[in-house]
Design an enzyme around this catalytic site. Structure first.
Site, mmCIF file in Angstrom:
data_model
loop_
_atom_site.group_PDB
_atom_site.id
_atom_site.type_symbol
_atom_site.label_atom_id
_atom_site.label_comp_id
_atom_site.label_asym_id
_atom_site.label_seq_id
_atom_site.Cartn_x
_atom_site.Cartn_y
_atom_site.Cartn_z
ATOM 1 N N HIS A 134 4.034 1.467 2.281
ATOM 2 C CA HIS A 134 5.124 0.279 1.578
ATOM 3 C C HIS A 134 5.594 1.779 0.860
ATOM 4 O O HIS A 134 7.070 1.960 0.690
ATOM 5 C CB HIS A 134 4.887 -0.644 1.275
ATOM 6 C CG HIS A 134 4.016 -1.703 1.849
ATOM 7 N ND1 HIS A 134 2.994 -2.243 2.037
ATOM 8 C CD2 HIS A 134 4.268 -2.588 3.165
ATOM 9 C CE1 HIS A 134 2.762 -2.618 2.602
ATOM 10 N NE2 HIS A 134 4.243 -3.057 4.046
ATOM 11 N N HIS A 170 0.987 -1.096 0.168
ATOM 12 C CA HIS A 170 -0.124 -0.053 -0.008
ATOM 13 C C HIS A 170 1.327 0.931 0.065
ATOM 14 O O HIS A 170 1.787 1.350 0.351
ATOM 15 C CB HIS A 170 -0.750 -0.450 1.197
ATOM 16 C CG HIS A 170 -0.520 -0.816 2.495
ATOM 17 N ND1 HIS A 170 0.686 0.976 2.777
ATOM 18 C CD2 HIS A 170 -0.049 -1.696 3.140
ATOM 19 C CE1 HIS A 170 1.112 -0.037 4.074
ATOM 20 N NE2 HIS A 170 0.266 -1.427 4.834
HETATM 21 P P1 AMP Z 1 5.000 -5.056 6.472
HETATM 22 O O1 AMP Z 1 4.561 -5.776 4.852
HETATM 23 O O2 AMP Z 1 4.350 -4.498 7.371
HETATM 24 O O3 AMP Z 1 6.425 -6.090 6.931
HETATM 25 O O4 AMP Z 1 5.504 -4.011 6.797
HETATM 26 C C1 AMP Z 1 6.842 -3.117 5.948
HETATM 27 C C2 AMP Z 1 7.619 -2.185 6.232
HETATM 28 O O5 AMP Z 1 6.709 -1.258 5.755
HETATM 29 C C3 AMP Z 1 7.940 -2.083 7.772
HETATM 30 O O6 AMP Z 1 8.887 -1.283 8.018
HETATM 31 C C4 AMP Z 1 6.627 -1.760 7.658
HETATM 32 O O7 AMP Z 1 6.569 -0.763 8.938
HETATM 33 C C5 AMP Z 1 6.529 -0.562 6.949
HETATM 34 N N1 AMP Z 1 4.670 -0.152 7.289
HETATM 35 C C6 AMP Z 1 3.897 -0.598 6.941
HETATM 36 N N2 AMP Z 1 2.111 0.292 6.693
HETATM 37 C C7 AMP Z 1 2.874 0.994 6.923
HETATM 38 C C8 AMP Z 1 2.575 2.945 7.349
HETATM 39 N N3 AMP Z 1 1.155 2.900 6.817
HETATM 40 N N4 AMP Z 1 3.225 3.707 7.003
HETATM 41 C C9 AMP Z 1 4.381 3.378 6.929
HETATM 42 N N5 AMP Z 1 5.425 2.758 7.200
HETATM 43 C C10 AMP Z 1 4.257 1.428 6.972
#
Ligand code: AMP
Length: 283
Positions: A37, A34
Site C-alpha cells: 500500500h 503494508h
Molecule cells: P486493498 O487494501 O487490499 O483493497 O488494496 C488497496 C490497494 O493496494 C489496491 O490497489 C491493491 O491492488 C494494492 N495492493 C495490495 N497489495 C499490494 C502489493 N503487495 N503490492 C502493491 N500493491 C498492492
C-alpha cells in the site's frame, strides 16, 4: 496528515486544492496497511501536489460474510504508517458516509466478460461491490491520478472499465504499480496477517507456482501446464479456485499459445479459510 471522516469536509478541502491548481493523487485501500500500500502512496507523492489515502472496508464487495467479519483492522498502526510515508490526507468514512441511502446504491455496472471469469466467477457480486465503492469514492475525491496495485490484476481492469463507464477516463489517469513481495516471494496482502506459522510457510507456494509456470511455458497447448500447476498447489494443501493463463490485456483464457501473445498467469486459492490471490506477467 489531515484526517477526514465526513465527505463534505473532505470535499471542501479538495475544492481549496483545486482553486490552487494542486494535483490530487488518490490511493483507495481497505486498511491493514503494508509496504505494498505504502508503495502506492510513494508513487502518488512523486507525481502529485497532494496525496489522499482512503481506508474503508467495503461491505458490498465481500461475497463471504465471514471474510468481511475477519478482515483485519489496524487503524492506529495504519495512521502511523501513513504519517511516516508523508501521506497528506486520510479519508476514513463510515458506511453511512459512503452509502447514505443504506440500500448500497442498487446500481449495476456493465462489466461484460470481466464479470464472468476468474474472481468474477468465483466471487459473485464482488466486482459490482468494488465498482459501487470506487465510483462513490471517485465522486467524492475527483482525483487527477488514481493508484492501483497489479496484485489485484483483474480489479485494475474492472476499475479501468468503470472509469470509462463513468465518463471519467479523460479526467482521471490510472497508474498501476508493481506487486510488492516479501523476501521469499509471497505477495504482500492484508490477509497474510491471518495466516498462522505453518500456513505462512505454505503460502509461498503460490509465488513458486507462478514461477514454475513462467519457466515452463512453451508455445502450443497450455492445459497440461495449468493442470501441473494446480497439482503443485493441491498437493501442499491449497483448495484451488483457479490457475489460469490469459491474455495480459483482455484476460481471455489462452489454451493454445502462439509464442507471441502477451500472457499473465493468475492464481486464486484457499489455505484453510484464507483466500489468497497472485499473478505474474509471463513474457
Ligand atoms: P486493498 O487494501 O487490499 O483493497 O488494496 C488497496 C490497494 O493496494 C489496491 O490497489 C491493491 O491492488 C494494492 N495492493 C495490495 N497489495 C499490494 C502489493 N503487495 N503490492 C502493491 N500493491 C498492492
Amino acid at each position: 496528515m489531515i484526517l477526514f471522516k465526513k465527505n463534505e469536509d473532505l470535499k471542501s478541502w479538495i475544492q481549496e486544492q483545486n482553486r490552487c491548481e494542486v494535483t490530487i493523487g488518490f490511493v483507495p485501500t481497505m486498511g491493514a496497511l503494508h509496504q505494498g500500500h505504502l508503495s502506492l502512496i510513494d508513487a502518488s507523492r512523486q507525481n502529485n501536489g497532494k496525496t489522499i489515502c482512503s481506508i474503508f472496508v467495503n461491505p458490498t464487495q465481500f461475497n463471504d460474510p465471514k471474510d468481511f467479519e475477519k478482515y483485519p483492522v489496524t487503524f492506529e498502526k495504519d495512521i502511523e504508517l501513513l504519517i511516516n510515508t508523508g501521506c497528506d490526507v486520510l479519508f476514513l468514512p463510515t458506511v453511512s458516509e459512503i452509502y447514505p441511502n443504506g440500500d448500497f446504491e442498487d446500481k449495476n455496472f456493465d462489466l461484460g466478460f470481466l464479470e464472468t471469469i476468474l474472481d468474477g466467477k468465483y466471487r459473485p457480486g464482488h466486482f459490482q461491490g468494488v465498482c459501487k465503492v470506487v465510483s462513490r469514492l471517485l465522486e467524492i475525491v475527483q482525483p487527477d491520478n488514481l493508484y492501483l496495485g497489479q496484485k489485484d490484476y483483474q480489479q485494475c481492469m474492472v476499475i479501468n472499465r468503470l472509469v470509462v463507464l463513468l465518463g471519467l477516463n479523460k479526467k482521471i489517469k490510472i497508474n498501476i504499480c508493481p506487486t510488492l513481495r516479501e523476501l521469499d516471494g509471497l505477495a504482500m496482502s492484508s490477509r497474510n496477517m491471518r495466516l498462522n506459522i505453518a500456513e505462512r510457510k505454505t503460502a509461498i507456494t503460490i509465488y513458486q507456482t507462478l514461477e514454475f509456470i513462467k519457466s515452463h511455458i512453451e508455445k502450443g497447448n497450455l492445459e497440461k501446464l495449468q493442470q501441473d500447476a494446480t497439482k503443485i498447489l493441491e498437493r501442499i494443501g491449497f483448495k484451488v479456485d483457479y490457475v489460469a493463463i490469459a491474455n495480459a490485456t483482455t484476460l481471455s483464457p489462452i489454451l493454445n499459445w502462439d509464442g507471441e501473445e502477451k500472457l499473465v498467469a493468475l492464481i486464486a486459492a484457499f489455505l484453510n479459510e484464507i483466500r489468497l490471490i497472485d499473478n505474474m506477467v509471463l513474457n
